[in-house]
Design an enzyme around this catalytic site. Structure first.
Site, PDB file in Angstrom:
ATOM      1  N   LYS A 118      15.016  57.346  67.394  1.00 54.10           N
ATOM      2  CA  LYS A 118      14.811  58.107  66.153  1.00 54.10           C
ATOM      3  C   LYS A 118      14.073  57.298  65.101  1.00 54.10           C
ATOM      4  CE  LYS A 118      18.212  61.777  65.795  1.00 54.10           C
ATOM      5  NZ  LYS A 118      19.210  62.347  64.870  1.00 54.10           N
ATOM      6  N   LYS A 201      14.840  65.471  77.393  1.00 51.23           N
ATOM      7  CA  LYS A 201      16.013  66.267  77.029  1.00 51.23           C
ATOM      8  C   LYS A 201      15.602  67.524  76.259  1.00 51.23           C
ATOM      9  CE  LYS A 201      18.557  65.138  73.498  1.00 51.23           C
ATOM     10  NZ  LYS A 201      19.514  64.620  72.493  1.00 51.23           N
ATOM     11  N   LYS A 204      16.436  70.337  69.782  1.00 47.52           N
ATOM     12  CA  LYS A 204      16.033  71.216  68.687  1.00 47.52           C
ATOM     13  C   LYS A 204      14.848  70.643  67.934  1.00 47.52           C
ATOM     14  CE  LYS A 204      20.528  70.058  66.860  1.00 47.52           C
ATOM     15  NZ  LYS A 204      21.806  70.613  66.590  1.00 47.52           N
TER      16      LYS A 204
HETATM   17  P1  AMP Z   1      23.214  67.286  68.379  1.00 45.80           P
HETATM   18  O1  AMP Z   1      22.468  68.552  68.378  1.00 45.80           O
HETATM   19  O2  AMP Z   1      22.347  66.078  68.610  1.00 45.80           O
HETATM   20  O3  AMP Z   1      24.123  67.134  67.214  1.00 45.80           O
HETATM   21  O4  AMP Z   1      24.163  67.346  69.653  1.00 45.80           O
HETATM   22  C1  AMP Z   1      25.407  68.007  69.643  1.00 45.80           C
HETATM   23  C2  AMP Z   1      26.060  67.979  71.010  1.00 45.80           C
HETATM   24  O5  AMP Z   1      25.228  68.649  71.969  1.00 45.80           O
HETATM   25  C3  AMP Z   1      26.291  66.573  71.568  1.00 45.80           C
HETATM   26  O6  AMP Z   1      27.524  66.540  72.265  1.00 45.80           O
HETATM   27  C4  AMP Z   1      25.140  66.373  72.507  1.00 45.80           C
HETATM   28  O7  AMP Z   1      25.423  65.464  73.533  1.00 45.80           O
HETATM   29  C5  AMP Z   1      24.973  67.791  73.052  1.00 45.80           C
HETATM   30  N1  AMP Z   1      23.598  68.025  73.507  1.00 45.80           N
HETATM   31  C6  AMP Z   1      22.474  68.053  72.733  1.00 45.80           C
HETATM   32  N2  AMP Z   1      21.389  68.289  73.489  1.00 45.80           N
HETATM   33  C7  AMP Z   1      21.824  68.383  74.773  1.00 45.80           C
HETATM   34  C8  AMP Z   1      21.178  68.638  76.028  1.00 45.80           C
HETATM   35  N3  AMP Z   1      19.854  68.803  76.104  1.00 45.80           N
HETATM   36  N4  AMP Z   1      21.953  68.694  77.132  1.00 45.80           N
HETATM   37  C9  AMP Z   1      23.302  68.536  77.063  1.00 45.80           C
HETATM   38  N5  AMP Z   1      23.960  68.294  75.914  1.00 45.80           N
HETATM   39  C10 AMP Z   1      23.237  68.236  74.778  1.00 45.80           C
END
Ligand code: AMP
Ligand code: TRP
Length: 342
Positions: A118, A201, A204
Site C-alpha cells: 500500500k 486478488k 475494491k
Molecule cells: P478489506 O476489504 O480489506 O477490509 O477486507 C475485509 C475482509 O475481506 C478481510 O477478512 C479480507 O481478508 C477479506 N477479503 C478481502 N478481499 C478478499 C478476497 N479477494 N478474497 C478473500 N477474502 C478477501
C-alpha cells in the site's frame, strides 16, 4: 503462569473504503454469518479508523460505512445476536492501539507485506497511520479478548503480528492478560482472485470494475462479468490436481464451491469435462441466485438510514461495555495513575 480461560469470542472487521466485493463476501462476511450461534459471542466492525489510513472522501466514508452495515445485515448478521458497530464510536480501540504502538517494534511493522504494497515506492509520503495499521488491528481484536478471528488469506500476517503483540505485552508486564488469538482462515474462497487476472486478488481498489463482482451489481452485470472472465481454452478437470497452473479456472471453481457451500473437489466431480461455455452460465446463475437477495436487501436498508444509525449506536454501546473494563485493566497493568479508580 496459569493459563487464563478466555470466553470464546469472535471479532472481525471490514474497511468501509469502497463497495463490498464478492471477495469480502465469500472470504469474510459469509463466514462471519456461519460463526454466529451458541458457540461464540460475535462482534463485527466497520473499521473506519483503518479506512482513513489512506485518503477517504468524507461523504463517501459515511456512505460506505452505512452501506457496509447494510451489507452485514443483508448477508445474515443479526444485530440482536452479534454486536455490529463502527470502530470510531468505541474510543477504546484507539486508546489500546496507542499502548500497542509502544509494544510493537518498527522492524515488525516494516516486514508487513500490506504496508509494502500500500505504501508503494514512496514510503516517505505514506501516512503514519498506514504504518501503524496492524497495531490498531491488534487493538481491535484484543480490546475484546477475542479468541477467534475469521479473515481472508491476505490478513494472515497481520494476525501473526497480533499474536506477537499479545505475547510481548504479557511477557513485558509479567501477566497472562491478552489471549493469543486463533486465525480462522477456512473455506473454499479464502482468496478470491480478480476475474481479469488470476494472479491478483479481487479488490475494491482495482481500477477495472470488470475485475470484481460488487455486492451492489445487478443480475445482468454479474452475468456479464462472469461471461467475460478470463479463462483458458481447456475443459474443466474432474479433480483438483487438474487445476494446477490454471489460476483462472481454479478461481471460478472456488467461487462456485463457496457459493454452493461445497468444496472444489465436489464441484469438479459434478462439472469435470465441461467447457467454460457451459460452466460460466451455471456459475452466473448460481451467483445471481445467491447475491440478488443480498443486494436488494442492502438497497432496501439504505433507504432506512436512521434505522442503520440506531443499530450502529446500539452496537457501539454494547461493544464499549466489554471494551472499557479491559482498557481499564490494561492501564492498571501499565501503571497509569488514576486508572483503578475510574
Ligand atoms: P478489506 O476489504 O480489506 O477490509 O477486507 C475485509 C475482509 O475481506 C478481510 O477478512 C479480507 O481478508 C477479506 N477479503 C478481502 N478481499 C478478499 C478476497 N479477494 N478474497 C478473500 N477474502 C478477501
Ligand atoms: N485489516 C483488515 C482488512 O483489511 C480489516 C481489519 C481491521 C480487521 N481490524 C481487524 C480484520 C480486526 C480482522 C480483525 O481486511
Amino acid at each position: 503462569m496459569t493459563q487464563t480461560q478466555f470466553t470464546p469470542r469472535v471479532f472481525s472487521g471490514i474497511q468501509p473504503s469502497g463497495g463490498l466485493t464478492l471477495g469480502n463476501y465469500l472470504g469474510a462476511m459469509k463466514r462471519f454469518v456461519d460463526m454466529q450461534g451458541p458457540e461464540f459471542e460475535t462482534i463485527y466492525c466497520m473499521v473506519d479508523l483503518h479506512a482513513i489510513t489512506v485518503w477517504q472522501d468524507p461523504a463517501a466514508l459515511s456512505h460506505n460505512t452505512r452501506e457496509l452495515c447494510a451489507g452485514y445485515i443483508a448477508a445474515g448478521i443479526d444485530p440482536e445476536q452479534s454486536i455490529l458497530f463502527n470502530q470510531s464510536q468505541v474510543p477504546e480501540h484507539a486508546q489500546l492501539a496507542w499502548i500497542f504502538n509502544c509494544v510493537a517494534r518498527m522492524g515488525w511493522m516494516q516486514r508487513m507485506t500490506q504496508w509494502k504494497d500500500k505504501a508503494g515506492k514512496n514510503t516517505q509520503n505514506a501516512s503514519l497511520g498506514l504504518f501503524a495499521y496492524p497495531a490498531l488491528m491488534a487493538a481491535d481484536i484484543l480490546i475484546y479478548h477475542a479468541t477467534h478471528v475469521p479473515v481472508g488469506e491476505d490478513q494472515k500476517q497481520h494476525l501473526e503480528l497480533t499474536r506477537d503483540i499479545a505475547i510481548k505485552f504479557n511477557n513485558d508486564f509479567g501477566v497472562d492478560f491478552f489471549p493469543v488469538t486463533e486465525p480462522v482462515i477456512e473455506g473454499a474462497a479464502t482468496r478470491v482472485m480478480s476475474l481479469r487476472d488470476g494472479s491478483k486478488k479481487m479488490s475494491k481498489s482495482d481500477p477495472s470494475d470488470m475485475s470484481r463482482i460488487n455486492m451492489t451489481d445487478d443480475a445482468d452485470t454479474i452475468a456479464k462479468k462472469i461471461r467475460k472472465a478470463k479463462t483458458d481454452p481447456d475443459a474443466l478437470p474432474s479433480e483438483v490436481d487438474g487445476l494446477e497452473d490454471r489460476p483462472e479456472a481454479r478461481n471460478l471453481v472456488n467461487i462456485y464451491a463457496a457459493l454452493s457451500d461445497s468444496s472444489a473437489a465436489q464441484v469438479l466431480a459434478e462439472v469435470g469435462g465441461k467447457q467454460f461455455g457451459e460452466f460460466k452460465p451455471m456459475l452466473a446463475e448460481l451467483a445471481v441466485e445467491k447475491l440478488s437477495p443480498i443486494s436488494s436487501e442492502m438497497a432496501r436498508l439504505m433507504g432506512e438510514q436512521s434505522e442503520i444509525d440506531q443499530i450502529l449506536a446500539r452496537g457501539a454501546e454494547k461493544a464499549r461495555a466489554i471494551a472499557a473494563p479491559i482498557l481499564k485493566q490494561t492501564y492498571e497493568i501499565v501503571g497509569m495513575v488514576g486508572a483503578a479508580s475510574r
